[in-house]
Design a protein around this motif. Structure first.
Motif, PDB file in Angstrom:
ATOM      1  N   ILE A 203       0.847  -1.196   0.000  1.00  0.00           N
ATOM      2  CA  ILE A 203       0.000   0.000   0.000  1.00  0.00           C
ATOM      3  C   ILE A 203       0.878   1.240   0.000  1.00  0.00           C
ATOM      4  N   ARG A 204       0.583   2.149  -0.884  1.00  0.00           N
ATOM      5  CA  ARG A 204       1.306   3.405  -0.974  1.00  0.00           C
ATOM      6  C   ARG A 204       0.306   4.550  -0.950  1.00  0.00           C
ATOM      7  N   GLU A 205       0.401   5.384   0.078  1.00  0.00           N
ATOM      8  CA  GLU A 205      -0.447   6.573   0.219  1.00  0.00           C
ATOM      9  C   GLU A 205      -1.929   6.221   0.060  1.00  0.00           C
ATOM     10  N   GLY A 206      -2.325   5.122   0.707  1.00  0.00           N
ATOM     11  CA  GLY A 206      -3.729   4.727   0.706  1.00  0.00           C
ATOM     12  C   GLY A 206      -4.201   4.007  -0.535  1.00  0.00           C
ATOM     13  N   LEU A 207      -3.290   3.765  -1.487  1.00  0.00           N
ATOM     14  CA  LEU A 207      -3.624   3.074  -2.726  1.00  0.00           C
ATOM     15  C   LEU A 207      -2.824   1.779  -2.835  1.00  0.00           C
ATOM     16  N   ILE A 208      -3.341   0.831  -3.582  1.00  0.00           N
ATOM     17  CA  ILE A 208      -2.607  -0.409  -3.814  1.00  0.00           C
ATOM     18  C   ILE A 208      -1.548  -0.165  -4.876  1.00  0.00           C
ATOM     19  N   ALA A 209      -0.284  -0.313  -4.490  1.00  0.00           N
ATOM     20  CA  ALA A 209       0.819  -0.154  -5.430  1.00  0.00           C
ATOM     21  C   ALA A 209       1.104  -1.461  -6.165  1.00  0.00           C
ATOM     22  N   ALA A 210       0.920  -2.583  -5.472  1.00  0.00           N
ATOM     23  CA  ALA A 210       1.160  -3.883  -6.092  1.00  0.00           C
ATOM     24  C   ALA A 210       0.493  -4.950  -5.249  1.00  0.00           C
ATOM     25  N   ILE A 211       0.043  -5.995  -5.901  1.00  0.00           N
ATOM     26  CA  ILE A 211      -0.517  -7.136  -5.187  1.00  0.00           C
ATOM     27  C   ILE A 211      -0.242  -8.397  -6.004  1.00  0.00           C
ATOM     28  N   ASP A 212       0.511  -9.316  -5.415  1.00  0.00           N
ATOM     29  CA  ASP A 212       0.891 -10.522  -6.149  1.00  0.00           C
ATOM     30  C   ASP A 212       1.603 -11.467  -5.182  1.00  0.00           C
ATOM     31  N   SER A 213       2.019 -12.616  -5.696  1.00  0.00           N
ATOM     32  CA  SER A 213       2.821 -13.524  -4.879  1.00  0.00           C
ATOM     33  C   SER A 213       4.186 -12.899  -4.624  1.00  0.00           C
ATOM     34  N   VAL A 214       4.846 -13.327  -3.565  1.00  0.00           N
ATOM     35  CA  VAL A 214       6.181 -12.816  -3.267  1.00  0.00           C
ATOM     36  C   VAL A 214       7.122 -13.087  -4.437  1.00  0.00           C
ATOM     37  N   ASP A 215       7.083 -14.290  -4.981  1.00  0.00           N
ATOM     38  CA  ASP A 215       7.967 -14.642  -6.092  1.00  0.00           C
ATOM     39  C   ASP A 215       7.682 -13.789  -7.322  1.00  0.00           C
ATOM     40  N   ALA A 216       6.397 -13.541  -7.605  1.00  0.00           N
ATOM     41  CA  ALA A 216       6.043 -12.747  -8.792  1.00  0.00           C
ATOM     42  C   ALA A 216       6.486 -11.297  -8.635  1.00  0.00           C
ATOM     43  N   LEU A 217       6.336 -10.748  -7.433  1.00  0.00           N
ATOM     44  CA  LEU A 217       6.793  -9.382  -7.197  1.00  0.00           C
ATOM     45  C   LEU A 217       8.298  -9.271  -7.402  1.00  0.00           C
ATOM     46  N   LYS A 218       9.016 -10.256  -6.918  1.00  0.00           N
ATOM     47  CA  LYS A 218      10.472 -10.244  -7.110  1.00  0.00           C
ATOM     48  C   LYS A 218      10.825 -10.307  -8.596  1.00  0.00           C
ATOM     49  N   ALA A 219      10.132 -11.190  -9.317  1.00  0.00           N
ATOM     50  CA  ALA A 219      10.449 -11.374 -10.729  1.00  0.00           C
ATOM     51  C   ALA A 219      10.160 -10.135 -11.565  1.00  0.00           C
ATOM     52  N   ALA A 220       9.179  -9.328 -11.133  1.00  0.00           N
ATOM     53  CA  ALA A 220       8.769  -8.162 -11.919  1.00  0.00           C
ATOM     54  C   ALA A 220       9.647  -6.946 -11.698  1.00  0.00           C
ATOM     55  N   GLN A 221      10.486  -7.007 -10.697  1.00  0.00           N
ATOM     56  CA  GLN A 221      11.240  -5.821 -10.343  1.00  0.00           C
ATOM     57  C   GLN A 221      12.619  -5.782 -10.984  1.00  0.00           C
ATOM     58  N   VAL A 222      13.316  -4.676 -10.728  1.00  0.00           N
ATOM     59  CA  VAL A 222      14.665  -4.490 -11.237  1.00  0.00           C
ATOM     60  C   VAL A 222      15.575  -5.554 -10.631  1.00  0.00           C
ATOM     61  N   ASN A 223      16.371  -6.206 -11.480  1.00  0.00           N
ATOM     62  CA  ASN A 223      17.311  -7.220 -11.011  1.00  0.00           C
ATOM     63  C   ASN A 223      18.711  -6.639 -10.903  1.00  0.00           C
ATOM     64  N   LYS A 224      19.448  -7.124  -9.934  1.00  0.00           N
ATOM     65  CA  LYS A 224      20.833  -6.706  -9.767  1.00  0.00           C
ATOM     66  C   LYS A 224      21.767  -7.823 -10.223  1.00  0.00           C
ATOM     67  N   TYR A 225      22.836  -7.428 -10.903  1.00  0.00           N
ATOM     68  CA  TYR A 225      23.871  -8.374 -11.304  1.00  0.00           C
ATOM     69  C   TYR A 225      25.229  -7.827 -10.887  1.00  0.00           C
ATOM     70  N   VAL A 226      26.074  -8.715 -10.409  1.00  0.00           N
ATOM     71  CA  VAL A 226      27.440  -8.339 -10.075  1.00  0.00           C
ATOM     72  C   VAL A 226      28.359  -8.940 -11.137  1.00  0.00           C
ATOM     73  N   VAL A 227      29.008  -8.045 -11.889  1.00  0.00           N
ATOM     74  CA  VAL A 227      29.900  -8.458 -12.972  1.00  0.00           C
ATOM     75  C   VAL A 227      31.340  -8.320 -12.484  1.00  0.00           C
ATOM     76  N   THR A 228      32.078  -9.402 -12.535  1.00  0.00           N
ATOM     77  CA  THR A 228      33.496  -9.370 -12.144  1.00  0.00           C
ATOM     78  C   THR A 228      34.354  -9.349 -13.398  1.00  0.00           C
ATOM     79  N   LEU A 229      35.185  -8.295 -13.518  1.00  0.00           N
ATOM     80  CA  LEU A 229      36.070  -8.136 -14.673  1.00  0.00           C
ATOM     81  C   LEU A 229      37.464  -8.657 -14.344  1.00  0.00           C
ATOM     82  N   ILE A 230      38.320  -8.660 -15.358  1.00  0.00           N
ATOM     83  CA  ILE A 230      39.646  -9.244 -15.181  1.00  0.00           C
ATOM     84  C   ILE A 230      40.518  -8.433 -14.231  1.00  0.00           C
ATOM     85  N   ASP A 231      40.298  -7.116 -14.174  1.00  0.00           N
ATOM     86  CA  ASP A 231      41.050  -6.276 -13.233  1.00  0.00           C
ATOM     87  C   ASP A 231      40.283  -4.963 -13.043  1.00  0.00           C
TER      88      ASP A 231
END
Length: 297
Positions: A203-231
């Protein structure tokens, strides 16, 4: 799925943008449903309507087919409830208060009271006015669960509990979930919600911002990746790509990816990448995305 708790177009406008507005969701039989949002978002207002403490300005709330306002006394006989702020009769002992509730709830014998007192290591013979916040919260938990209700409404149920007792409470919810209980739980403790809930409503400011399963909410959001380079030099060059670079640490670059996965893969192909990992995203991170201005409701 049989609908046990239903909220339809619920509105209560306190003015100045405060309140809840046109909320519409249901909780099915045997479902554990998480209600998330910061203070003032409207969580407790929703719960007060379900408990029959507030009458909807517009809309409708029901539990088990009974109207939450006009038939609240019938609902509360068979409901388990933990309020966000528990108020007791201060001159009573914990045992006296629980005995009072046993009569009100028409509990046969002690119900589950002894089992719960032992689980949460609570001595109920202490005067309530001498109890700590955590002890009072334990009394509230015992009171909510001792008559073995089919429906539970829990507003910040582990407030004041130490980590050990918080974990025991989560174990209790998981047991009740396995027994098919219907539970609405408002919480700021994201681990509680991740470990126990089928679905989550933000709930955000009295309105529904999102409603779904925990897994679905995670899947719909921005993902983070850690890229390791050679140096480190290679990491600095990679960080100049037109990507959402969150941080650079040594030879590691953290990138936020949403709808541009092809661009991200193409950028990696141009550099000396030695490793790629995707840290699991917590519900708390998802929650902050909805309140950080990056999501349009």
């Amino acid at each position: 799925m049989e609908r046990v708790i239903e909220i339809s177009n619920l509105t209560r406008d306190y003015g100045n943008g405060r309140g809840v507005f046109n909320l519409d969701f249901f909780i099915g039989k045997g479902e554990v449903f998480g209600l998330l949002g910061p203070n003032g978002a409207g969580k407790t207002t929703v719960i007060r309507h379900l408990m029959g403490f507030l009458r909807p300005q517009t809309g409708h709330c029901s539990i088990g087919g009974l109207d939450c306002w006009s038939e609240s006394s019938k609902i509360q006989q068979k409901l388990g409830y933990i309020p966000g702020e528990i108020n007791f009769f201060q001159d009573m002992t914990g045992a006296g208060f629980l005995d009072f509730l046993k009569t009100y709830k028409r509990v046969d014998g002690n119900g589950r009271m002894e089992e719960l007192l032992e689980r949460f290591e609570l001595n109920p013979d202490v005067k309530i006015r001498k109890m700590s916040k955590g002890m009072k919260q334990k009394v509230g938990i015992v009171a909510a669960f001792m008559h073995d209700p089919e429906v539970l409404i829990l507003d910040e149920p582990t407030s004041g509990l130490d980590p050990l007792m918080q974990n025991r409470f989560i174990e209790l919810i998981l047991e009740e979930k396995a027994r098919g209980k219907t539970i609405l739980m408002s919480s700021h403790i994201f681990e509680e919600v991740e470990r126990t809930c089928h679905r989550v409503c933000i709930i955000r400011e009295g309105l529904i911002a999102a409603i779904d399963s925990v897994d679905a909410l995670k899947a719909a959001q921005v993902n983070k990746y850690v890229v390791t380079l050679i140096d480190e030099d290679a990491a600095s060059r990679f960080a100049k790509e037109e990507l959402a670079i969150e941080s650079v640490s040594g030879s590691r670059v953290t990138v936020r990816v949403q709808n541009n996965i092809k661009d991200f893969i193409a950028a990696m192909s141009r550099h000396d990448v030695v490793n790629l990992s995707a840290p699991s995203q917590s519900l708390e991170e998802i929650f902050l995305q909805y309140y950080g201005g990056n999501h349009n409701v």
